[in-house]
Design an enzyme around this catalytic site. Structure first.
Site, PDB file in Angstrom:
ATOM      1  N   CYS A   7       0.766  -1.197   0.091  1.00  0.00           N
ATOM      2  CA  CYS A   7       0.017   0.073   0.042  1.00  0.00           C
ATOM      3  C   CYS A   7       1.015   1.272  -0.056  1.00  0.00           C
ATOM      4  O   CYS A   7       2.264   1.152  -0.343  1.00  0.00           O
ATOM      5  CB  CYS A   7      -0.929  -0.092   1.292  1.00  0.00           C
ATOM      6  SG  CYS A   7      -0.211  -0.058   3.025  1.00  0.00           S
ATOM      7  N   ASN A  10       2.373   1.376   4.442  1.00  0.00           N
ATOM      8  CA  ASN A  10       2.612  -0.009   5.109  1.00  0.00           C
ATOM      9  C   ASN A  10       2.530   0.055   6.397  1.00  0.00           C
ATOM     10  O   ASN A  10       3.067  -0.341   7.402  1.00  0.00           O
ATOM     11  CB  ASN A  10       4.059  -0.303   4.700  1.00  0.00           C
ATOM     12  CG  ASN A  10       4.414  -1.847   5.205  1.00  0.00           C
ATOM     13  OD1 ASN A  10       5.704  -2.087   5.411  1.00  0.00           O
ATOM     14  ND2 ASN A  10       3.504  -2.612   5.280  1.00  0.00           N
ATOM     15  N   CYS A  12      -1.370   0.776   7.557  1.00  0.00           N
ATOM     16  CA  CYS A  12      -2.800   0.518   7.614  1.00  0.00           C
ATOM     17  C   CYS A  12      -3.216  -0.683   6.664  1.00  0.00           C
ATOM     18  O   CYS A  12      -3.742  -1.699   7.504  1.00  0.00           O
ATOM     19  CB  CYS A  12      -3.662   1.791   7.122  1.00  0.00           C
ATOM     20  SG  CYS A  12      -3.485   3.338   8.402  1.00  0.00           S
ATOM     21  N   ARG A  13      -3.478  -0.723   5.530  1.00  0.00           N
ATOM     22  CA  ARG A  13      -3.770  -1.804   4.680  1.00  0.00           C
ATOM     23  C   ARG A  13      -3.055  -3.002   4.487  1.00  0.00           C
ATOM     24  O   ARG A  13      -3.462  -4.261   4.751  1.00  0.00           O
ATOM     25  CB  ARG A  13      -4.394  -1.215   3.290  1.00  0.00           C
ATOM     26  CG  ARG A  13      -5.368  -0.299   3.340  1.00  0.00           C
ATOM     27  CD  ARG A  13      -5.640   0.537   2.055  1.00  0.00           C
ATOM     28  NE  ARG A  13      -4.418   1.606   1.733  1.00  0.00           N
ATOM     29  CZ  ARG A  13      -4.201   2.195   0.571  1.00  0.00           C
ATOM     30  NH1 ARG A  13      -5.305   2.120  -0.247  1.00  0.00           N
ATOM     31  NH2 ARG A  13      -3.185   3.010   0.679  1.00  0.00           N
ATOM     32  N   SER A  14      -1.900  -2.705   3.830  1.00  0.00           N
ATOM     33  CA  SER A  14      -0.871  -3.751   3.496  1.00  0.00           C
ATOM     34  C   SER A  14      -0.382  -4.623   4.747  1.00  0.00           C
ATOM     35  O   SER A  14      -0.498  -6.004   4.923  1.00  0.00           O
ATOM     36  CB  SER A  14       0.171  -3.427   2.899  1.00  0.00           C
ATOM     37  OG  SER A  14       1.123  -2.605   3.230  1.00  0.00           O
ATOM     38  N   ASP A 123      -7.908   3.710   1.183  1.00  0.00           N
ATOM     39  CA  ASP A 123      -7.253   4.218   2.157  1.00  0.00           C
ATOM     40  C   ASP A 123      -8.021   4.656   3.374  1.00  0.00           C
ATOM     41  O   ASP A 123      -8.883   5.783   3.393  1.00  0.00           O
ATOM     42  CB  ASP A 123      -6.306   5.155   1.845  1.00  0.00           C
ATOM     43  CG  ASP A 123      -5.403   5.754   2.403  1.00  0.00           C
ATOM     44  OD1 ASP A 123      -5.421   5.487   3.715  1.00  0.00           O
ATOM     45  OD2 ASP A 123      -4.314   6.668   2.022  1.00  0.00           O
TER      46      ASP A 123
END
Ligand code: 4NP
Length: 155
Positions: A7, A10, A12-14, A123
């Protein structure tokens, strides 16, 4: 099989994608390597966002010890499949590809769940708790498909 989740930050999402895929791989007994990275490097060395950590924890997944790092060209050598969370990550990774062998490793993760739709994992950084729940649910579905494809030797 070696899979990298990417993301922007690195944090929040990934990291959630990494934690969920590792958890499912363990459940299915798959011997795979999973890592995550950010295109930006803004948060290098930081643990995941507390909100991502908290949401993953409610599902029994501990991502608190992951450490943010920036995507690097050598990741094209290290990994078989590189999943981008959104189109901006996707094109930022492709910009670093050295050849077709690199570029063909890069995919939008939600195309596993909704083929050809090019949807984004939104995001959640500037939003509320709902965004983190949404991220978790989207990645849970995508990682299920990824595991099933690995089992069928079809990823
Ligand atoms: P991520 O979220 O890409 O899912 O880790 C973000 C984290 C930080 C920022 C943007 C997105 N930021 O601008 O610092």
């Amino acid at each position: 099989m070696k899979i990298l989740m990417v993301c922007l930050g690195n944090i929040c999402r990934s990291p959630v994608a990494e934690g969920v895929l590792k958890h499912k791989a363990n459940f299915y007994g798959l011997n795979i390597k999973v890592d995550s990275a950010g295109t930006s490097g803004f948060h290098n060395g930081e643990n995941p966002d507390a909100r991502s950590v908290a949401h993953a924890k409610t599902k029994g997944i501990d991502i608190s010890n992951l450490v943010s790092r920036q995507f690097k060209v050598r990741d094209f050598d290290e990994f078989d499949v590189i999943y981008a969370m959104d189109k901006s990550n996707y094109f930022d990774i492709l910009d670093l590809a050295r050849n077709e062998n690199d570029s063909k490793k890069v995919r939008l993760i939600l195309n596993e769940l909704h083929p050809g739709k090019n949807l984004a994992v939104p995001d959640p950084y500037y939003g509320g708790s709902d965004g983190f729940e949404n991220v978790y649910n989207l990645l849970d579905g995508a990682c299920d498909v990824i595991c099933k494809k690995i089992i069928e030797n079809n990823l």
